[in-house]
Enzyme design. Structure first.
Site, short mmCIF file in Angstrom:
data_model
loop_
_atom_site.label_atom_id
_atom_site.label_comp_id
_atom_site.label_asym_id
_atom_site.label_seq_id
_atom_site.Cartn_x
_atom_site.Cartn_y
_atom_site.Cartn_z
N ASN A 38 0.81 -1.22 0.00
CA ASN A 38 0.00 0.00 0.00
C ASN A 38 0.84 1.28 0.00
O ASN A 38 0.32 2.37 0.21
CB ASN A 38 -0.93 0.01 1.21
CG ASN A 38 -2.01 -1.05 1.12
OD1 ASN A 38 -2.45 -1.41 0.03
ND2 ASN A 38 -2.43 -1.57 2.26
N HIS A 124 -14.50 -0.43 6.92
CA HIS A 124 -13.46 -1.26 7.52
C HIS A 124 -13.90 -1.80 8.88
O HIS A 124 -14.70 -1.19 9.58
CB HIS A 124 -12.19 -0.42 7.67
CG HIS A 124 -10.98 -1.20 8.05
ND1 HIS A 124 -10.56 -1.33 9.35
CD2 HIS A 124 -10.09 -1.89 7.28
CE1 HIS A 124 -9.46 -2.07 9.38
NE2 HIS A 124 -9.15 -2.42 8.15
N GLU A 161 -15.80 5.71 4.11
CA GLU A 161 -14.39 5.82 3.74
C GLU A 161 -14.29 6.67 2.48
O GLU A 161 -15.25 6.75 1.70
CB GLU A 161 -13.79 4.43 3.51
CG GLU A 161 -13.86 3.53 4.74
CD GLU A 161 -13.25 2.16 4.51
OE1 GLU A 161 -12.36 2.04 3.63
OE2 GLU A 161 -13.66 1.21 5.18
N SER A 165 -11.06 -0.13 0.43
CA SER A 165 -9.78 -0.82 0.31
C SER A 165 -9.80 -2.06 -0.57
O SER A 165 -8.75 -2.50 -1.05
CB SER A 165 -9.28 -1.21 1.70
OG SER A 165 -10.19 -2.12 2.32
N ASP A 186 -13.05 7.96 6.99
CA ASP A 186 -11.76 7.29 7.12
C ASP A 186 -11.03 7.46 5.79
O ASP A 186 -11.46 6.93 4.76
CB ASP A 186 -11.97 5.81 7.44
CG ASP A 186 -10.66 5.08 7.74
OD1 ASP A 186 -9.65 5.42 7.11
OD2 ASP A 186 -10.67 4.16 8.59
N HIS A 189 -7.05 5.29 2.38
CA HIS A 189 -6.55 5.05 1.02
C HIS A 189 -6.70 6.27 0.11
O HIS A 189 -6.42 6.18 -1.08
CB HIS A 189 -7.25 3.84 0.42
CG HIS A 189 -6.98 2.57 1.17
ND1 HIS A 189 -5.88 1.79 0.94
CD2 HIS A 189 -7.66 1.97 2.18
CE1 HIS A 189 -5.89 0.74 1.75
NE2 HIS A 189 -6.96 0.83 2.52
N LYS A 218 -0.27 3.99 4.51
CA LYS A 218 -0.50 3.75 3.08
C LYS A 218 0.37 4.71 2.27
O LYS A 218 1.58 4.57 2.24
CB LYS A 218 -1.98 3.89 2.75
CG LYS A 218 -2.80 2.64 3.05
CD LYS A 218 -2.98 2.35 4.50
CE LYS A 218 -3.88 1.17 4.75
NZ LYS A 218 -4.06 0.93 6.21
#
Length: 368
Positions: A38, A124, A161, A165, A186, A189, A218
């Protein structure tokens, strides 16, 4: 312990029979042919980040020697929190050892002040664990309409998010922000990769009201996380957040390395790295399209090939590993049954030759 050992052995047998037993393996030193990392911008190996970590070790030692409220909040931690607040246009930031700890701290700290929490179904695990069942609902993935429909008369919080992910798809953040509810994103990523200047969710939201989780493992290339938001919320967690109060602070050297990585992201070099990353992603998708390899739609470094059956995903992963090509094999319970997939992460450090070699390996999996 005998009863426990027997029960765990039975559990292991059940998982192994279902091809769902996992074991640790020692990862090799990162190479340009690793497609399971990542580290999207390659900052884990950036000389400025490494030098900042080394200098921090020299100045402050290997550990913080205590929790943030005792002796673990040092000058590099303060600089990092100020840097995050300025960069993301929030009041302040609070540092944690991991994104999981940051999310758990906020969930446990704030849920009692809401009548309802609405979470994207694919959020997540760190955003789900420990929630009282009566307080939360999971709306269909990316469904702003359902979230709007489910809003209650009391106080509501929407949790999502920025980039998910498993497939690299982005949330419609501006639409969620327009709903009459508090918003928590969140940005694991997204930060460093999406939005103007790599500012992630902060660059895509219409204002600075949303609470942000900013993991550093990440695109930032280090480790740890921060909650970035309003003064009142973060001061509350300093006083009531058990994950913050009772955990040893991240080392000052680590905070210095994170600051250095963010400085690179903010610089003209950071923009050049992001442009190179976009070019690598486009090239990979172009080669896959020409080879007849079906990719899930995504402009993010996360690229996935849905294979369905777990046995097939494991077989593809092993064939690639036999060619020294490392990709993520994602299967239940991480994803729903019947949706096992190959998860490929493209980074700015991948060369044209490495990407071509990966696509050739994927073509062999496809024909076999």
């Amino acid at each position: 312990m005998e009863r426990l050992t027997l029960s765990l052995a039975q559990h292991r047998q059940q998982r192994q029979a279902a091809l769902r037993w996992r074991s640790l393996r020692v990862a090799q030193v990162p190479t340009r042919d690793a497609f399971n990392r990542n580290d999207y911008l390659g900052l884990a190996q950036h000389p400025q980040v490494i030098a900042a970590f080394q200098q921090g070790l020299s100045d402050y030692g290997c550990g913080s020697a205590g929790s943030p409220l005792i002796c673990g909040y040092q000058a590099p931690h303060q600089r990092l929190t100020q840097q995050l607040a300025e960069w993301l246009e929030r009041d302040s930031a609070l540092l944690f050892s991991s994104g999981f700890a940051a999310n758990q701290c906020a969930l446990k700290g704030f849920h009692a002040y809401y009548d309802q929490l609405l979470l994207d179904r694919l959020c997540h695990a760190s955003l789900l664990a420990g929630l009282p069942p009566r307080k939360w609902r999971r709306f269909p993935h990316q469904s702003v309409a359902t979230a709007r429909q489910w809003l209650g008369e009391g106080t509501n919080s929407i949790i999502t998010e920025s980039v998910f992910s498993m497939d690299g798809d982005q949330a419609p953040l501006a639409e969620f922000a327009a709903l009459p509810a508090d918003l928590w994103v969140d940005d694991a990523h997204g930060i460093g990769v999406i939005g103007k200047g790599g500012r992630g969710a902060a660059a895509l939201l219409p204002d600075s009201h949303a609470l942000l989780t900013i993991p550093f493992g990440k695109a930032i290339g280090v480790m740890g996380a921060a909650l970035v938001g309003g003064t009142a919320e973060l001061e509350y967690l300093v006083n009531e957040g058990r994950e913050f109060i009772y955990s040893t602070a991240m080392p000052a050297a680590q905070a210095a390395a994170i600051s250095a990585a963010i400085t690179v992201i903010q610089s003209p070099e950071g923009e050049q790295i992001r442009q190179r990353l976009r070019e690598r992603i486009a090239r990979f998708r172009e080669l896959c399209r020409a080879a007849g390899i079906a990719l899930h739609p995504s402009e993010h470094p996360i690229q996935t090939i849905w294979l369905g059956a777990e046995q097939l995903a494991l077989a593809w992963g092993q064939r690639l590993a036999d060619q020294q090509l490392d990709c993520g094999v994602i299967r239940p319970p991480t994803v729903p049954a019947g949706s096992a997939r190959l998860r490929i992460t493209i980074t700015a450090n991948h060369t044209e030759a490495a990407i071509v070699r990966l696509v050739e390996g994927l073509k062999q999996c496809l024909t076999n």
